[in-house]
Write a protein that holds these residues in place. Structure first.
Motif, PDB file in Angstrom:
ATOM      1  N   THR A 156       0.855  -1.185   0.000  1.00 59.69           N
ATOM      2  CA  THR A 156       0.000   0.000   0.000  1.00 59.69           C
ATOM      3  C   THR A 156       0.891   1.236   0.000  1.00 59.69           C
ATOM      4  N   PRO A 157       1.270   1.748  -1.174  1.00 61.29           N
ATOM      5  CA  PRO A 157       2.227   2.855  -1.268  1.00 61.29           C
ATOM      6  C   PRO A 157       1.789   4.089  -0.486  1.00 61.29           C
ATOM      7  N   THR A 158       2.736   4.695   0.201  1.00 62.10           N
ATOM      8  CA  THR A 158       2.446   5.903   0.969  1.00 62.10           C
ATOM      9  C   THR A 158       2.497   7.141   0.082  1.00 62.10           C
ATOM     10  N   GLU A 159       1.900   8.204   0.554  1.00 59.37           N
ATOM     11  CA  GLU A 159       1.914   9.502  -0.139  1.00 59.37           C
ATOM     12  C   GLU A 159       2.224  10.588   0.892  1.00 59.37           C
ATOM     13  N   PRO A 160       3.414  11.209   0.869  1.00 59.82           N
ATOM     14  CA  PRO A 160       4.532  10.956  -0.052  1.00 59.82           C
ATOM     15  C   PRO A 160       5.222   9.633   0.248  1.00 59.82           C
ATOM     16  N   THR A 161       6.016   9.181  -0.729  1.00 63.53           N
ATOM     17  CA  THR A 161       6.679   7.889  -0.602  1.00 63.53           C
ATOM     18  C   THR A 161       7.609   7.863   0.608  1.00 63.53           C
ATOM     19  N   SER A 162       7.376   6.932   1.516  1.00 60.55           N
ATOM     20  CA  SER A 162       8.163   6.850   2.750  1.00 60.55           C
ATOM     21  C   SER A 162       8.670   5.438   3.017  1.00 60.55           C
ATOM     22  N   GLU A 163       8.406   4.504   2.105  1.00 58.06           N
ATOM     23  CA  GLU A 163       8.888   3.137   2.249  1.00 58.06           C
ATOM     24  C   GLU A 163      10.023   2.887   1.271  1.00 58.06           C
ATOM     25  N   TYR A 164      10.789   1.832   1.511  1.00 59.25           N
ATOM     26  CA  TYR A 164      11.885   1.494   0.591  1.00 59.25           C
ATOM     27  C   TYR A 164      11.328   1.148  -0.783  1.00 59.25           C
ATOM     28  N   LYS A 165      10.302   0.287  -0.806  1.00 62.03           N
ATOM     29  CA  LYS A 165       9.680  -0.073  -2.074  1.00 62.03           C
ATOM     30  C   LYS A 165       8.255  -0.550  -1.826  1.00 62.03           C
ATOM     31  N   ALA A 166       7.371  -0.192  -2.740  1.00 56.09           N
ATOM     32  CA  ALA A 166       6.020  -0.738  -2.747  1.00 56.09           C
ATOM     33  C   ALA A 166       5.953  -1.812  -3.826  1.00 56.09           C
ATOM     34  N   VAL A 167       5.468  -2.984  -3.446  1.00 57.77           N
ATOM     35  CA  VAL A 167       5.265  -4.080  -4.396  1.00 57.77           C
ATOM     36  C   VAL A 167       3.771  -4.371  -4.397  1.00 57.77           C
ATOM     37  N   PHE A 168       3.115  -4.044  -5.477  1.00 59.83           N
ATOM     38  CA  PHE A 168       1.653  -4.105  -5.462  1.00 59.83           C
ATOM     39  C   PHE A 168       1.111  -4.443  -6.847  1.00 59.83           C
ATOM     40  N   SER A 169      -0.180  -4.723  -6.910  1.00 60.27           N
ATOM     41  CA  SER A 169      -0.819  -5.049  -8.182  1.00 60.27           C
ATOM     42  C   SER A 169      -0.918  -3.812  -9.054  1.00 60.27           C
ATOM     43  N   SER A 170      -0.644  -3.988 -10.332  1.00 62.21           N
ATOM     44  CA  SER A 170      -0.724  -2.883 -11.271  1.00 62.21           C
ATOM     45  C   SER A 170      -2.125  -2.278 -11.262  1.00 62.21           C
ATOM     46  N   THR A 171      -2.167  -0.954 -11.335  1.00 60.20           N
ATOM     47  CA  THR A 171      -3.456  -0.249 -11.426  1.00 60.20           C
ATOM     48  C   THR A 171      -3.851  -0.021 -12.882  1.00 60.20           C
ATOM     49  N   ASP A 172      -3.022  -0.488 -13.794  1.00 59.61           N
ATOM     50  CA  ASP A 172      -3.283  -0.307 -15.224  1.00 59.61           C
ATOM     51  C   ASP A 172      -4.213  -1.420 -15.715  1.00 59.61           C
ATOM     52  N   THR A 173      -5.459  -1.360 -15.297  1.00 58.97           N
ATOM     53  CA  THR A 173      -6.432  -2.399 -15.656  1.00 58.97           C
ATOM     54  C   THR A 173      -7.326  -2.002 -16.827  1.00 58.97           C
ATOM     55  N   ALA A 174      -7.259  -0.736 -17.241  1.00 58.99           N
ATOM     56  CA  ALA A 174      -8.110  -0.287 -18.350  1.00 58.99           C
ATOM     57  C   ALA A 174      -7.845  -1.097 -19.612  1.00 58.99           C
ATOM     58  N   GLY A 175      -6.580  -1.452 -19.845  1.00 56.78           N
ATOM     59  CA  GLY A 175      -6.229  -2.191 -21.052  1.00 56.78           C
ATOM     60  C   GLY A 175      -6.776  -3.605 -21.098  1.00 56.78           C
ATOM     61  N   LEU A 176      -7.264  -4.112 -19.963  1.00 58.33           N
ATOM     62  CA  LEU A 176      -7.806  -5.469 -19.924  1.00 58.33           C
ATOM     63  C   LEU A 176      -9.232  -5.547 -20.449  1.00 58.33           C
ATOM     64  N   VAL A 177      -9.867  -4.397 -20.626  1.00 56.67           N
ATOM     65  CA  VAL A 177     -11.273  -4.368 -21.053  1.00 56.67           C
ATOM     66  C   VAL A 177     -11.458  -5.084 -22.383  1.00 56.67           C
ATOM     67  N   GLN A 178     -10.530  -4.901 -23.316  1.00 57.30           N
ATOM     68  CA  GLN A 178     -10.670  -5.517 -24.636  1.00 57.30           C
ATOM     69  C   GLN A 178     -10.683  -7.045 -24.567  1.00 57.30           C
ATOM     70  N   GLU A 179     -10.158  -7.607 -23.481  1.00 60.24           N
ATOM     71  CA  GLU A 179     -10.157  -9.062 -23.332  1.00 60.24           C
ATOM     72  C   GLU A 179     -11.483  -9.602 -22.804  1.00 60.24           C
ATOM     73  N   VAL A 180     -12.338  -8.709 -22.287  1.00 55.24           N
ATOM     74  CA  VAL A 180     -13.582  -9.180 -21.668  1.00 55.24           C
ATOM     75  C   VAL A 180     -14.846  -8.558 -22.259  1.00 55.24           C
ATOM     76  N   VAL A 181     -14.693  -7.532 -23.074  1.00 53.85           N
ATOM     77  CA  VAL A 181     -15.874  -6.811 -23.536  1.00 53.85           C
ATOM     78  C   VAL A 181     -16.820  -7.704 -24.330  1.00 53.85           C
ATOM     79  N   ASP A 182     -16.286  -8.734 -24.975  1.00 53.08           N
ATOM     80  CA  ASP A 182     -17.133  -9.604 -25.798  1.00 53.08           C
ATOM     81  C   ASP A 182     -18.035 -10.523 -24.981  1.00 53.08           C
ATOM     82  N   VAL A 183     -17.771 -10.649 -23.663  1.00 55.85           N
ATOM     83  CA  VAL A 183     -18.622 -11.536 -22.858  1.00 55.85           C
ATOM     84  C   VAL A 183     -19.920 -10.855 -22.454  1.00 55.85           C
ATOM     85  N   ILE A 184     -20.027  -9.548 -22.681  1.00 56.37           N
ATOM     86  CA  ILE A 184     -21.227  -8.806 -22.288  1.00 56.37           C
ATOM     87  C   ILE A 184     -22.283  -8.942 -23.387  1.00 56.37           C
ATOM     88  N   PRO A 185     -23.514  -9.305 -23.031  1.00 59.13           N
ATOM     89  CA  PRO A 185     -24.563  -9.437 -24.044  1.00 59.13           C
ATOM     90  C   PRO A 185     -24.752  -8.148 -24.838  1.00 59.13           C
TER      91      PRO A 185
END
Length: 338
Positions: A133-162
């Protein structure tokens, strides 16, 4: 003054004492050698892990990944995990972890800035902090977390929607959790941009309660016959939505795209009630967190102040019924235990 008389007996006694002293010194030296050897054996890098809500398979899997990597690298890992989301419990565990004087700490409060003052103090003393959970401002040595760049995944799932116009709803879990919102909201926004024929309903919050999510979605299905897609931000909401869709006999008619990959979600994906999962890689998150701590500590054992470095974002993966059982998908499947 009369000089003392030293008898043969006294001489023999003195020699005996001298011999005993020499033997004692030898024994002490040997003991000292053993102690030094023992110290060397125990001179492992000591890491403390403070993780929340390990009753949730996501956090349990992070812990498993961290433990496996610590074993592999020969580091001593002591866990101070909590099975709840209570901030006070997490704070108490973090205090206990600090009192153990570890070389480095892995800690992930839900409130990213909850321990920012402690991080800054520990970092000045040479103790690296890694968090999800990255701090603001950055106060840890390193944040290791899930990418927040999920917008690009939409093209992989949009076809499942009726096809056709209708409504869409986002089940947001609980408001005010930055890591959750930063990861899920970009996907929701991109999906609505891709399907402009879907009218968004107000975001619903269950507080990560499966039963509440089930009741909530059941009501939405009745109130909105044109509901085409449900996006669930987390495991409990995904499970609750799947139960409601199943009960209403709407499998295949309402697309359910859920984040995470807890065991029940994976089962629902295989059966078709869940259309797709946006899964994090908690195994890699836990392992990478230990890796970066050990790598730092192996080259910095001088108590010098720790400097913050760039965060490491771990990619998400779209899981479908077609790829969920592939070997490459295994690290993305959450576990209840190791």
């Amino acid at each position: 003054m009369e000089k003392p008389v030293i008898s043969n007996r006294s001489t023999r006694h003195a020699v005996a004492l001298l011999a005993a002293a020499v033997l004692s010194l030898v024994a002490a030296a040997c003991s000292g050698g053993d102690a030094a050897s023992s110290g060397s054996n125990n001179d492992k890098i000591a890491i403390a892990a403070v993780l929340p809500n390990t009753s949730d398979p996501f956090w349990a899997t992070i812990s498993c990944g961290a433990e496996a990597k610590a074993d592999e690298l020969g580091a001593e890992l002591t866990t101070y995990n909590s099975t709840s989301v209570d901030a006070n419990t997490i704070a108490s565990n973090f205090q206990a972890a600090q009192l153990s004087s570890p070389d480095g700490i892995l800690v992930s409060p839900f409130n990213n800035n909850q321990f920012i003052g402690q991080y800054q103090s520990l970092m000045k003393k040479g103790v690296p902090i890694v968090t999800q959970t990255p701090t603001e401002p950055t106060s840890e040595y390193k944040a290791v977390f899930s990418s927040t760049d999920t917008a690009g995944l939409v093209q992989e799932v949009v076809d499942v929607i009726p096809d056709g116009a209708g409504t869409a709803v986002f089940l947001g879990g609980a408001p005010g959790i930055p890591p959750l919102e930063k990861r899920t909201q970009p996907f929701v926004d991109a999906l609505l941009d891709a399907r402009t024929d879907l009218a968004p309903l107000p975001t619903e919050y269950s507080g990560f309660d499966i039963n509440k999510a089930t009741t909530m979605v059941s009501a939405l299905i009745l109130a909105h016959p044109d509901l085409k897609v449900i996006i669930a931000a987390d495991g409990p909401d995904g499970l609750g939505a799947a139960a409601a869709i199943r009960q209403a006999g709407k499998t295949g008619e309402i697309a359910l795209i859920a984040f995470d990959a807890v065991p029940g979600e994976v089962d629902a994906l295989r059966e078709g009630t869940i259309s797709a999962l946006i899964a994090q890689n908690p195994t890699e998150i836990g392992a990478r967190s230990i890796e970066v701590l050990v790598a730092y500590l192996e080259s910095h054992r001088d108590d010098a102040a720790v400097t913050a470095t760039a965060a490491a974002a771990i990619d998400n993966r779209v899981l479908t019924a077609g790829n969920v059982d592939d070997p490459d998908s295994e690290p993305y499947l959450y576990k209840t235990d190791c």
